[in-house]
Scaffold this motif. Structure first.
Motif, PDB file in Angstrom:
ATOM      1  N   CYS A   1      19.571  71.442  31.639  1.00 22.90           N
ATOM      2  CA  CYS A   1      19.099  72.568  30.822  1.00 22.90           C
ATOM      3  C   CYS A   1      19.045  72.247  29.333  1.00 22.90           C
TER       4      CYS A   1
ATOM      5  N   HIS B   1      30.726  73.108  30.722  1.00 23.00           N
ATOM      6  CA  HIS B   1      29.319  73.257  31.071  1.00 23.00           C
ATOM      7  C   HIS B   1      29.015  72.544  32.393  1.00 23.00           C
TER       8      HIS B   1
ATOM      9  N   CYS C   1      23.058  68.258  28.400  1.00 23.78           N
ATOM     10  CA  CYS C   1      22.912  68.409  29.847  1.00 23.78           C
ATOM     11  C   CYS C   1      21.502  67.990  30.261  1.00 23.78           C
TER      12      CYS C   1
ATOM     13  N   CYS D   1      26.993  74.777  35.061  1.00 24.83           N
ATOM     14  CA  CYS D   1      25.530  74.741  34.931  1.00 24.83           C
ATOM     15  C   CYS D   1      24.866  74.587  36.297  1.00 24.83           C
TER      16      CYS D   1
ATOM     17  N   THR E   1      21.616  74.298  36.815  1.00 24.51           N
ATOM     18  CA  THR E   1      20.353  73.562  36.823  1.00 24.51           C
ATOM     19  C   THR E   1      20.552  72.048  36.783  1.00 24.51           C
TER      20      THR E   1
HETATM   21 ZN   LIG Z   1      23.075  72.504  31.899  1.00 21.05          ZN
END
Ligand SMILES: [Zn+2]
Length: 191
Positions: free
Chosen positions: A15, A23, A12, A27, A29
């Motif tokens: 992160c 994910h 990713c 996620c 972020t």
């Molecule tokens: Zn992530």
């Protein structure tokens, strides 16, 4: 279907975790969660500006406009309704996603707030998707409905699942939008 999409990034970019479809959907972020929300808002806003006029559609309207002044007055001690602790009528910085003037009723502004939910996320257990969307819409209404009504505005929680299932209010808003567009373009529209 349990298949893995081709060319999926290994990690990713937000992160650094291993990148999977699950994910990507959760996620906060990496930016994808924000992107899917903003895309929905922009699409609906764009069509709404065609169905009404561009000047009737604005983004990020303040829910509690009017600064820190309580809006309900205690005139003659009779103007406040029950269970009013002023928290919903005082000014704050919260914003909706879209304001569409004349969307539901003529001369009245509707505030729309989008929430896109991964209804298959483990935290929802085995709840049916509809139930998850209903709860997401209710959370929005608990937060903003009363404050919008105090300012003579409609509030519409736009709850969607990541795979496009719409909540009850969101579906009604889509139909309203389609009907406005149909009458503006003079096209037939069947519900
Ligand atoms: Zn992530």
């Amino acid at each position: 279907m349990g298949l893995v999409p081709k060319n999926l990034p290994k990690t990713c970019d937000g992160c650094g975790a291993t990148f999977t479809v699950e994910h990507a959907l959760t996620c906060k972020t990496g930016g994808l969660v924000v992107m899917r929300h903003d895309d929905c808002r922009d699409e609906f806003g764009d069509i709404a500006s065609k169905a009404t006029t561009p000047s009737r559609v604005t983004t990020e309207p303040l829910i509690h406009y009017g600064g820190n002044e309580p809006v309900t007055r205690q005139a003659n001690g009779a103007s406040n309704t029950s269970n009013n602790n002023n928290s919903s009528t005082r000014g704050g910085e919260e914003r909706g996603d879209l304001a569409i003037h004349g969307f539901v009723q003529r001369s009245k502004t509707a505030i729309l707030d989008f929430v896109i939910t991964d209804t298959d996320a483990p935290s929802y257990g085995h709840q049916p998707s509809k139930k998850v969307l209903e709860k997401a819409a209710k959370r929005k209404k608990d937060k903003y409905l009363e404050a919008c009504r105090e300012r003579r505005r409609d509030f519409i929680p736009m709850a969607y699942s990541v795979d496009g299932l719409a909540g009850k209010e969101a579906r009604a808003a889509e139909k309203r939008l389609a009907s406005l567009l149909a009458s503006k373009w003079d096209r037939p529209y069947t519900f």
